[in-house]
Design an enzyme around this catalytic site. Structure first.
Site, PDB file in Angstrom:
ATOM      1  N   HIS A   1     -16.123  24.574  14.691  1.00 25.45           N
ATOM      2  CA  HIS A   1     -15.809  24.995  16.200  1.00 25.45           C
ATOM      3  C   HIS A   1     -14.728  23.740  16.738  1.00 25.45           C
ATOM      4  O   HIS A   1     -14.278  23.910  17.843  1.00 25.45           O
ATOM      5  CB  HIS A   1     -16.692  25.233  17.209  1.00 25.45           C
TER       6      HIS A   1
HETATM    7  C1  UD1 Z   1     -17.563  23.185  23.886  1.00 23.04           C
HETATM    8  C2  UD1 Z   1     -17.311  21.804  24.135  1.00 23.04           C
HETATM    9  C3  UD1 Z   1     -17.711  21.019  22.674  1.00 23.04           C
HETATM   10  C4  UD1 Z   1     -18.969  21.503  22.173  1.00 23.04           C
HETATM   11  C5  UD1 Z   1     -19.074  22.803  22.097  1.00 23.04           C
HETATM   12  C6  UD1 Z   1     -20.389  23.300  21.812  1.00 23.04           C
HETATM   13  C7  UD1 Z   1     -15.828  20.840  25.721  1.00 23.04           C
HETATM   14  C8  UD1 Z   1     -14.685  20.426  25.986  1.00 23.04           C
HETATM   15  N1  UD1 Z   1     -15.883  21.425  24.620  1.00 23.04           N
HETATM   16  O1  UD1 Z   1     -16.568  23.711  23.112  1.00 23.04           O
HETATM   17  O2  UD1 Z   1     -17.770  19.682  23.031  1.00 23.04           O
HETATM   18  O3  UD1 Z   1     -19.210  20.787  20.783  1.00 23.04           O
HETATM   19  O4  UD1 Z   1     -18.832  23.745  23.422  1.00 23.04           O
HETATM   20  O5  UD1 Z   1     -20.404  24.857  21.240  1.00 23.04           O
HETATM   21  O6  UD1 Z   1     -16.608  20.943  26.654  1.00 23.04           O
HETATM   22  N2  UD1 Z   1     -16.375  31.274  24.573  1.00 23.04           N
HETATM   23  C9  UD1 Z   1     -16.750  32.687  24.709  1.00 23.04           C
HETATM   24  N3  UD1 Z   1     -18.275  32.741  24.990  1.00 23.04           N
HETATM   25  C10 UD1 Z   1     -19.085  31.736  25.164  1.00 23.04           C
HETATM   26  C11 UD1 Z   1     -18.735  30.355  25.371  1.00 23.04           C
HETATM   27  C12 UD1 Z   1     -17.136  30.175  24.807  1.00 23.04           C
HETATM   28  O7  UD1 Z   1     -16.244  33.507  24.513  1.00 23.04           O
HETATM   29  O8  UD1 Z   1     -20.290  31.822  25.381  1.00 23.04           O
HETATM   30  C13 UD1 Z   1     -15.036  31.007  24.507  1.00 23.04           C
HETATM   31  C14 UD1 Z   1     -14.241  30.477  25.724  1.00 23.04           C
HETATM   32  O9  UD1 Z   1     -13.634  31.600  26.668  1.00 23.04           O
HETATM   33  C15 UD1 Z   1     -13.025  29.798  25.224  1.00 23.04           C
HETATM   34  C16 UD1 Z   1     -13.529  29.451  23.772  1.00 23.04           C
HETATM   35  O10 UD1 Z   1     -14.755  29.954  23.551  1.00 23.04           O
HETATM   36  O11 UD1 Z   1     -12.125  30.529  24.976  1.00 23.04           O
HETATM   37  C17 UD1 Z   1     -13.900  27.941  23.857  1.00 23.04           C
HETATM   38  O12 UD1 Z   1     -14.974  27.632  24.818  1.00 23.04           O
HETATM   39  P1  UD1 Z   1     -15.161  26.276  25.544  1.00 23.04           P
HETATM   40  O13 UD1 Z   1     -16.617  26.134  26.201  1.00 23.04           O
HETATM   41  O14 UD1 Z   1     -13.906  26.049  26.334  1.00 23.04           O
HETATM   42  O15 UD1 Z   1     -14.952  25.166  24.453  1.00 23.04           O
HETATM   43  P2  UD1 Z   1     -15.886  25.037  23.065  1.00 23.04           P
HETATM   44  O16 UD1 Z   1     -14.960  25.167  21.911  1.00 23.04           O
HETATM   45  O17 UD1 Z   1     -16.881  26.090  23.202  1.00 23.04           O
HETATM   46  N1  UDP Z   2     -26.903  26.115  17.126  1.00 25.44           N
HETATM   47  C1  UDP Z   2     -27.599  27.186  16.978  1.00 25.44           C
HETATM   48  N2  UDP Z   2     -27.097  28.319  16.523  1.00 25.44           N
HETATM   49  C2  UDP Z   2     -25.847  28.521  15.872  1.00 25.44           C
HETATM   50  C3  UDP Z   2     -25.146  27.234  16.053  1.00 25.44           C
HETATM   51  C4  UDP Z   2     -25.634  25.842  16.513  1.00 25.44           C
HETATM   52  O1  UDP Z   2     -28.610  27.115  17.552  1.00 25.44           O
HETATM   53  O2  UDP Z   2     -25.439  29.353  15.352  1.00 25.44           O
HETATM   54  C5  UDP Z   2     -27.602  24.785  17.833  1.00 25.44           C
HETATM   55  C6  UDP Z   2     -27.690  23.630  16.737  1.00 25.44           C
HETATM   56  O3  UDP Z   2     -29.076  23.102  17.153  1.00 25.44           O
HETATM   57  C7  UDP Z   2     -26.517  22.532  17.080  1.00 25.44           C
HETATM   58  C8  UDP Z   2     -26.536  22.830  18.499  1.00 25.44           C
HETATM   59  O4  UDP Z   2     -26.697  24.440  18.717  1.00 25.44           O
HETATM   60  O5  UDP Z   2     -26.831  21.365  16.879  1.00 25.44           O
HETATM   61  C9  UDP Z   2     -25.126  22.557  19.159  1.00 25.44           C
HETATM   62  O6  UDP Z   2     -24.444  23.472  18.694  1.00 25.44           O
HETATM   63  P1  UDP Z   2     -22.570  23.036  18.711  1.00 25.44           P
HETATM   64  O7  UDP Z   2     -22.374  22.718  17.293  1.00 25.44           O
HETATM   65  O8  UDP Z   2     -22.006  24.226  19.362  1.00 25.44           O
HETATM   66  O9  UDP Z   2     -22.498  21.764  19.456  1.00 25.44           O
HETATM   67  P2  UDP Z   2     -21.942  20.346  19.243  1.00 25.44           P
HETATM   68  O10 UDP Z   2     -23.133  19.580  18.949  1.00 25.44           O
HETATM   69  O11 UDP Z   2     -20.996  20.044  18.294  1.00 25.44           O
HETATM   70  O12 UDP Z   2     -21.520  19.605  20.564  1.00 25.44           O
END
Ligand code: UD1
Ligand code: UDP
Length: 375
Positions: A218
């Site tokens: 991601h």
């Molecule tokens: C965010 C965090 C990242 C973390 C990740 C965990 C920041 C800058 N980034 O990245 O550090 O590793 O979460 O998973 O805070 N979206 C959905 N549904 C959801 C969540 C997100 O559709 O439930 C979409 C959002 O609308 C957006 C994209 O996914 O378009 C990214 O979401 P965003 O929270 O901005 O960043 P992540 O890539 O999820």
């Molecule tokens: N995880 C989960 N389901 C998934 C992917 C991730 O439960 O499909 C859990 C897993 O424990 C992981 C945590 O979510 O360590 C954090 O996920 P992510 O990689 O999104 O965030 P990051 O640690 O990179 O910020």
């Protein structure tokens, strides 16, 4: 009674705050502990499923932020969280990790003179192109209690001149959740459930313990560019094993736009994001994990599962120094080479880092109760 608000926003935050919530439950005579969800992650399988599985109560406040650019997310969180603080006047806020929500609420609280405790403090990738690095630096600079998960965190904070009296080496809350839910993880039926679905292409002959690769991606650097994303899928196609790939919403949107869903390789099993218990069962039983996640580098090290991290740097060096993680970089040719070696039996031995023992949240709560007094 002292009042504390823990703030969560994104998937990893929920896993980190669950043990903290449980630890505070032992002190209901001394502490009112509330939870604020910014709403940064909002899909059921990115948010509610974690509250349910990890037995966290529905948040006391939900700021309902949802998506948007960085500036928009941070600005909206700040405006909404200020209202919560004006109403609640807590004695401390606790923030885990490095997401936008973490930094946004830290800024608001510190400007209002409310102390901040940062859980998972001191981690550094030394790469400011990552939004998380900026979030980590700002949050640490403004925090009053800094709870550190691995030795590199102590070194980084010391080098940056943080007052040592504010720093506590307490261990890893992510691992608290893993230890606590291990019995349920061991009971998960996810492999047989996946084997029973049409998702499993006949060519893979079914998932068994150790015979498959689990991957998650991601990071914007890996998934926002259509060329990179295409190379990533080609690399997975070249692996001689079934690959389970629970797809993050960011990655899903990009794959849809790139048209990758229409021509998926036969060994690839794409799923929606998976709930915590089943996901950890998939990690535990995988022959190899390939990821760009932060938390998964730690979980594989704890479980002794081989992990390849597709990034140029890691803010969690202990997983490479003593754990089973290998930092390979973002060249997918090199990732393929490294994966083939692991699948051919070249394993890296590892051990569990110090204080990743399932008792970190208890240590954090004791320090909070000792240091924070009713204002
Ligand atoms: C965010 C965090 C990242 C973390 C990740 C965990 C920041 C800058 N980034 O990245 O550090 O590793 O979460 O998973 O805070 N979206 C959905 N549904 C959801 C969540 C997100 O559709 O439930 C979409 C959002 O609308 C957006 C994209 O996914 O378009 C990214 O979401 P965003 O929270 O901005 O960043 P992540 O890539 O999820
Ligand atoms: N995880 C989960 N389901 C998934 C992917 C991730 O439960 O499909 C859990 C897993 O424990 C992981 C945590 O979510 O360590 C954090 O996920 P992510 O990689 O999104 O965030 P990051 O640690 O990179 O910020």
């Amino acid at each position: 009674m002292i009042k504390i608000i823990s703030v969560v926003g994104a998937r990893p935050n929920f896993i980190k705050i669950a043990p903290v919530y449980r630890a505070f439950r032992k002190y209901t005579d001394k502490v009112i502990h509330k939870i604020c969800h910014t709403g940064q992650h909002f899909d059921t399988n990115m948010s509610r499923v974690f509250f349910e599985e990890l037995e966290i109560p529905a948040p006391d406040f939900n700021l309902g932020i949802h998506g948007g650019s960085h500036a928009r997310q941070v600005a909206k969180i700040m405006i909404e969280f200020e209202k919560v603080l004006l109403q609640e006047k807590p004695d401390l806020i606790l923030v885990p990790g490095d997401v936008n929500s973490t930094m946004a609420v830290t800024l608001v609280a510190s400007k209002m003179g409310i102390p901040v405790g940062h859980i998972e403090s001191g981690l550094r990738s030394f790469d400011r192109t990552m939004p998380e690095e900026i979030n980590r630096m700002v949050t640490d600079l403004l925090s009053d209690l800094l709870f550190v998960s691995e030795p590199s965190g102590l070194e980084n904070l010391k080098r940056e001149g943080v007052d040592e009296k504010k720093i506590y080496f307490t261990g890893n809350v992510m691992i608290d959740s893993l230890v606590y839910y291990l019995p349920k993880i061991n009971d998960s039926k996810i492999l047989s459930r996946l084997n029973a679905t049409e998702e499993i292409p006949a060519a893979t002959a079914g998932l068994k313990r150790g015979n498959y690769v689990l991957c998650t991606f991601h990071r914007p650097g890996n998934v926002d560019d259509p060329g990179n994303l295409t190379d990533l899928i080609k690399m997975l196609e070249a692996l001689p094993a079934p690959v389970v790939f629970p797809v993050h919403p960011r990655t899903r949107k990009n794959m849809e736009q790139t048209g990758l869903y229409e021509k998926l390789p036969k060994n690839l099993i794409l799923t929606e994001p998976i709930g915590y218990i089943d996901f950890l069962a998939l990690v535990k039983n995988a022959g190899l994990v390939i990821t760009d996640s932060g938390g998964i580098q730690e979980e594989t090290t704890f479980l002794g599962v081989q992990c390849i991290t597709v990034r140029d740097n890691t803010e969690r060096p202990v997983t490479v120094e003593v754990g089973t993680n290998r930092l390979i970089g973002t060249d997918f040719g090199k990732v393929k080479e490294a994966a083939l070696k692991v699948l051919a039996g070249e394993k890296k031995e590892g051990r569990i880092p110090d204080l990743w023992d399932g008792r970190t949240a208890g240590r954090i709560v004791e320090i909070v109760l000792d240091k924070i007094h009713k204002s």
